[in-house]
Design an enzyme around this catalytic site. Structure first.
Site, mmCIF file in Angstrom:
data_model
loop_
_atom_site.group_PDB
_atom_site.id
_atom_site.type_symbol
_atom_site.label_atom_id
_atom_site.label_comp_id
_atom_site.label_asym_id
_atom_site.label_seq_id
_atom_site.Cartn_x
_atom_site.Cartn_y
_atom_site.Cartn_z
ATOM 1 C CG HIS A 109 28.160 45.772 57.636
ATOM 2 N ND1 HIS A 109 28.301 46.555 56.515
ATOM 3 C CD2 HIS A 109 28.414 46.600 58.684
ATOM 4 C CE1 HIS A 109 28.607 47.796 56.869
ATOM 5 N NE2 HIS A 109 28.689 47.852 58.177
ATOM 6 N N GLY A 175 37.058 49.274 47.360
ATOM 7 C CA GLY A 175 35.722 49.020 46.857
ATOM 8 C C GLY A 175 34.594 49.418 47.783
HETATM 9 N N1 APR Z 1 36.565 47.690 41.704
HETATM 10 C C1 APR Z 1 36.752 48.622 42.691
HETATM 11 N N2 APR Z 1 35.744 49.381 43.205
HETATM 12 C C2 APR Z 1 34.516 49.195 42.682
HETATM 13 C C3 APR Z 1 34.257 48.257 41.648
HETATM 14 C C4 APR Z 1 35.355 47.486 41.161
HETATM 15 N N3 APR Z 1 35.202 46.587 40.199
HETATM 16 N N4 APR Z 1 32.923 48.322 41.327
HETATM 17 C C5 APR Z 1 32.386 49.275 42.134
HETATM 18 N N5 APR Z 1 33.344 49.803 42.935
HETATM 19 C C6 APR Z 1 33.191 50.836 43.968
HETATM 20 C C7 APR Z 1 32.169 51.908 43.622
HETATM 21 O O1 APR Z 1 32.816 52.970 42.951
HETATM 22 C C8 APR Z 1 31.663 52.341 44.997
HETATM 23 O O2 APR Z 1 32.465 53.396 45.514
HETATM 24 O O3 APR Z 1 32.676 50.192 45.111
HETATM 25 C C9 APR Z 1 31.876 51.085 45.858
HETATM 26 C C10 APR Z 1 30.596 50.362 46.256
HETATM 27 O O4 APR Z 1 29.849 51.226 47.063
HETATM 28 P P1 APR Z 1 28.456 50.751 47.723
HETATM 29 O O5 APR Z 1 27.605 50.144 46.709
HETATM 30 O O6 APR Z 1 27.950 51.931 48.474
HETATM 31 O O7 APR Z 1 28.872 49.568 48.716
HETATM 32 P P2 APR Z 1 29.577 49.664 50.156
HETATM 33 O O8 APR Z 1 30.447 50.859 50.259
HETATM 34 O O9 APR Z 1 30.198 48.358 50.422
HETATM 35 O O10 APR Z 1 28.302 49.854 51.107
HETATM 36 C C11 APR Z 1 28.521 49.962 52.506
HETATM 37 O O11 APR Z 1 26.173 49.992 52.920
HETATM 38 O O12 APR Z 1 24.192 49.216 52.189
HETATM 39 C C12 APR Z 1 25.082 49.105 53.201
HETATM 40 O O13 APR Z 1 25.541 47.335 54.700
HETATM 41 C C13 APR Z 1 25.644 47.716 53.361
HETATM 42 O O14 APR Z 1 27.936 47.011 53.694
HETATM 43 C C14 APR Z 1 27.103 47.877 52.967
HETATM 44 C C15 APR Z 1 27.378 49.334 53.265
#
Ligand code: APR
Length: 233
Positions: A109, A175
């Site tokens: 990304h 994560g």
């Molecule tokens: N340890 C492990 N997992 C965690 C922690 C932690 N300390 N804190 C949060 N999480 C998990 C949450 O439970 C959730 O499932 O991380 C995940 C974060 O999810 P999102 O906020 O949706 O982020 P992500 O999956 O990386 O988003 C994907 O979406 O907005 C776009 O381009 C952006 O790269 C991003 C993509």
């Protein structure tokens, strides 16, 4: 079970949460603070470039106030010590994997520490603000934008990622909520290739049912434990 030869790891915002970087979809997360349409689409950038440049300038500057955590460091340790292939793919635009010691990281990304020239297409390492419209280091046009992949745009390195998924023995997702494609579809690709699929996450993700194994908890605890297991194989 023979140790896996080819490991593909996918990380998301959750791996950097304990370093103090907001995730996107948690309560109070980035997408509650900002409208996705305004700051993460080409249309939003065309509509209000100052808003978008300011948003990513703020996130780039904030990198100076955070540090890698035990999960980032453990993955770097695995990359350095493991006899097989370890491909680290991240959806994150922060630089904590590299600062945690990781060698090769595929930022599908994009990166906050990179700028993309919309005039000549050059991607340049970048650590300053963009809102003043600085010139492109190559063509000098004042047409730089954040080198981040927005919704509706094609992620980077997809060819290499799919090639690696086709031959991987072990796919590990860390994560990520599994809410955004194409990353959310990697587990199906890996399964189709016969890989064992493991999820390490704070809570079940949208794709948890597709994994052979899900471990719930903070990445800073789960990831070092898992890396110790693999290196003990
Ligand atoms: N340890 C492990 N997992 C965690 C922690 C932690 N300390 N804190 C949060 N999480 C998990 C949450 O439970 C959730 O499932 O991380 C995940 C974060 O999810 P999102 O906020 O949706 O982020 P992500 O999956 O990386 O988003 C994907 O979406 O907005 C776009 O381009 C952006 O790269 C991003 C993509």
């Amino acid at each position: 079970m023979a140790p896996p030869r080819n490991i593909v790891i996918l990380t998301g915002a959750g791996i950097s949460a304990e370093s103090g970087i907001d995730t996107f979809r948690s309560a109070g997360g980035l997408w509650e603070q900002h409208r996705v349409e305004d700051v993460a689409t080409p249309e939003g950038f065309a509509r209000d470039p100052d808003l978008v440049l300011g948003f990513y300038d703020m996130r780039r500057a904030a990198l100076a106030d955070v540090a890698p955590n035990a999960a980032h460091r453990a993955l770097a340790r695995l990359q350095a010590a493991y006899s097989g292939e370890v491909l680290l793919v991240t959806q994150n635009v922060d630089d904590l994997h590299e600062r945690g010691g990781a060698g090769q990281v595929l930022h599908m990304h994009g990166e906050l520490k990179s700028a993309l020239c919309t005039a000549c297409g050059t991607r340049s390492r970048w650590d300053r603000a963009l809102i003043e419209r600085p010139p492109c280091p190559v063509c000098a046009a004042p047409m730089l934008r954040p080198d981040v992949v927005w919704f509706g745009e094609m992620p980077y390195e997809m060819g290499r990622i799919y090639q690696a998924l086709e031959v991987c023995d072990l796919f590990v997702s860390i994560g990520t909520s599994g809410a955004v494609y194409p990353a959310a579809g990697f587990v199906q690709e890996a399964r189709a290739a016969g890989a064992h699929c493991l999820e390490l996450n704070l809570e079940p993700s949208e794709g948890s049912h597709l994994f052979h194994e899900t471990r719930l908890g903070p990445a800073s605890v789960l990831v070092p434990e898992w890396v110790d297991e693999v290196l003990a194989c």
